[in-house]
Design a protein around this motif. Structure first.
Motif, mmCIF file in Angstrom:
data_model
loop_
_atom_site.group_PDB
_atom_site.id
_atom_site.type_symbol
_atom_site.label_atom_id
_atom_site.label_comp_id
_atom_site.label_asym_id
_atom_site.label_seq_id
_atom_site.Cartn_x
_atom_site.Cartn_y
_atom_site.Cartn_z
ATOM 1 N N MET A 108 0.753 -0.956 0.032
ATOM 2 C CA MET A 108 0.028 0.156 0.003
ATOM 3 C C MET A 108 0.892 1.248 0.133
ATOM 4 N N LYS A 109 2.201 1.231 0.434
ATOM 5 C CA LYS A 109 3.065 2.374 0.476
ATOM 6 C C LYS A 109 3.690 2.374 -0.946
ATOM 7 N N GLU A 110 3.935 1.189 -1.614
ATOM 8 C CA GLU A 110 4.829 0.976 -2.607
ATOM 9 C C GLU A 110 4.036 1.565 -3.623
ATOM 10 N N PHE A 111 2.843 1.219 -3.918
ATOM 11 C CA PHE A 111 1.883 1.456 -5.011
ATOM 12 C C PHE A 111 0.905 2.397 -4.642
ATOM 13 N N PRO A 112 0.810 3.816 -5.571
ATOM 14 C CA PRO A 112 -0.049 4.601 -5.270
ATOM 15 C C PRO A 112 -1.604 4.056 -5.234
ATOM 16 N N ILE A 113 -2.353 4.467 -4.238
ATOM 17 C CA ILE A 113 -3.812 4.144 -4.052
ATOM 18 C C ILE A 113 -4.608 4.941 -4.546
ATOM 19 N N GLU A 114 -5.476 4.439 -5.716
ATOM 20 C CA GLU A 114 -6.422 5.014 -6.325
ATOM 21 C C GLU A 114 -7.936 4.986 -5.984
ATOM 22 N N GLU A 115 -8.581 6.124 -6.176
ATOM 23 C CA GLU A 115 -9.963 5.852 -5.841
ATOM 24 C C GLU A 115 -10.827 5.568 -7.146
ATOM 25 N N ARG A 116 -11.465 4.376 -7.526
ATOM 26 C CA ARG A 116 -12.191 4.130 -8.355
ATOM 27 C C ARG A 116 -13.488 3.672 -8.207
ATOM 28 N N THR A 117 -14.589 4.358 -8.947
ATOM 29 C CA THR A 117 -15.934 3.924 -8.369
ATOM 30 C C THR A 117 -16.377 2.874 -9.779
ATOM 31 N N TYR A 118 -16.695 1.665 -9.378
ATOM 32 C CA TYR A 118 -17.103 0.805 -10.235
ATOM 33 C C TYR A 118 -18.544 0.380 -9.860
ATOM 34 N N ARG A 119 -19.215 -0.067 -11.293
ATOM 35 C CA ARG A 119 -20.412 -1.039 -10.774
ATOM 36 C C ARG A 119 -20.166 -2.359 -10.310
ATOM 37 N N MET A 120 -21.014 -2.940 -9.553
ATOM 38 C CA MET A 120 -20.627 -4.543 -9.270
ATOM 39 C C MET A 120 -22.022 -5.109 -9.325
ATOM 40 N N ARG A 121 -21.913 -6.161 -10.301
ATOM 41 C CA ARG A 121 -23.096 -6.951 -10.573
ATOM 42 C C ARG A 121 -23.011 -8.263 -10.117
ATOM 43 N N CYS A 122 -23.917 -8.757 -9.118
ATOM 44 C CA CYS A 122 -23.676 -10.058 -8.563
ATOM 45 C C CYS A 122 -24.536 -11.013 -9.633
ATOM 46 N N VAL A 123 -23.988 -12.291 -9.340
ATOM 47 C CA VAL A 123 -24.742 -12.977 -10.261
ATOM 48 C C VAL A 123 -26.263 -13.519 -9.939
ATOM 49 N N GLU A 124 -26.369 -12.892 -8.553
ATOM 50 C CA GLU A 124 -27.854 -13.204 -8.154
ATOM 51 C C GLU A 124 -28.799 -12.117 -8.728
#
Length: 315
Positions: free
Chosen positions: A115-131
């Motif tokens: 978490m210190k080595e790689f820049p943390i990004e904020e990404r807003t994604y859709r999440m679709r459950c198989v249900e």
């Protein structure tokens, strides 16, 4: 690769942090700095410093109370509320992820160091459950490709396999003679899917470290695939030349395949996938329903990965 053109979500649509923190008061979380996560052996909510990302969608985000209390995480129980109610004894720190297999530089990596080595990004994604339900979630994390580049996959590697932790003393869903699934929970991606820019290793959501019920301290997010591909609490990542099985494919191969790409034209044997129920939203006659989009709305970015494939046979 096509550019990502979705407009950003207005800041007014993001749940205020104070609302999120009130939800976590029942955990008795101590006041911690951004990365001071250890406490009494448990991770508590800690603010993450995340850089703005181009990966946004023009839809209202799901309320944090729903994102953190309506979960599938069978290691803690079968009901949607079980992960939030029964994960208090889970200790996600300290935590390491072993990366091995067909790589030049295998290793075991501390999550906090990553978490210190790689820049943390904020990404807003859709999440679709198989249900056939869905959410819109602001994740915090770094691309899986960054970790893969670090270990240098061999040219013969074709797939990436993932494995979840097994701790029945902390995960009540893993206890008992009769088990809902075989443990550990396993998943897999093709290497080109794993390297895709959208594929994320999430370490937080809503600007805070991941709650236990959402896969603390590190989980996979692949937004064009059904949610069960998003393996939680990862302890091992293995590069291989053989297509790995995933847990649901092994459990019920007639209903769950390796790819699990969101496809409204291919119904689940027990329900339609043409529409989805958006958690946290209400319509005139009840829960708000949305039409399901091919590849969950990410077709411009990922459809080329499957050119020439029969997506009904490769479900």
């Amino acid at each position: 690769m096509p550019s990502y053109r979705h407009p950003k979500i207005a800041s007014s649509e993001i749940t205020p942090r104070q609302v999120y923190l009130r939800r976590r008061e029942f955990l008795g979380a101590a006041t911690l700095g951004a990365m001071a996560l250890y406490g009494a052996g448990k991770a508590s909510a800690a603010a993450l410093s995340a850089v703005e990302s181009k990966y946004k969608v023009d839809e209202k985000t799901t309320p944090i109370k729903d994102v953190t209390t309506y979960n599938n995480f069978y290691e803690f129980g079968l009901d949607k509320g079980d992960p939030a109610a029964l994960s208090g004894d889970f200790k996600p720190l300290p935590w390491t992820v072993k990366v091995d297999g067909m790589v030049n530089k295998p290793g075991t990596f501390d999550v906090e160091a990553l978490m210190k080595e790689f820049p943390i990004e904020e990404r807003t994604y859709r999440m679709r459950c198989v249900e056939a339900w869905s959410m819109v979630i602001p994740w915090n994390g770094f691309p899986l490709s960054a970790l893969l580049d670090k270990v240098e996959p061999l040219g013969s590697a074709k797939y990436v396999a993932f494995e979840t932790v097994v701790r029945p003393e902390e995960m009540p869903g893993q206890k008992g003679f009769f088990q809902s699934l075989d443990w550990p929970y396993v998943e897999g991606l093709r290497l080109d899917e794993a390297r895709h820019a959208l594929t994320l290793l999430a370490v937080g959501l809503y600007g805070e470290t991941l709650p236990n019920q959402n896969g603390a301290p590190i989980r996979l997010v692949v937004p064009w695939k059904y949610g069960f591909k998003g393996i939680k609490s990862i302890v091992r990542i293995t590069l291989t030349d053989q297509q790995p099985k995933n847990t649901w494919q092994v459990t019920n191969p007639q209903e769950y395949g390796f790819y699990a790409n969101v496809n409204p034209a291919v119904d689940h044997p027990r329900w339609s996938q043409a529409t989805e129920r958006r958690i946290g939203q209400s319509g005139f006659f009840g829960a708000s329903r949305h039409p399901t989009l091919p590849f969950n709305g990410y077709a411009d970015e990922v459809a080329s990965l499957y050119a020439g494939m029969d997506l009904k046979a490769n479900f």
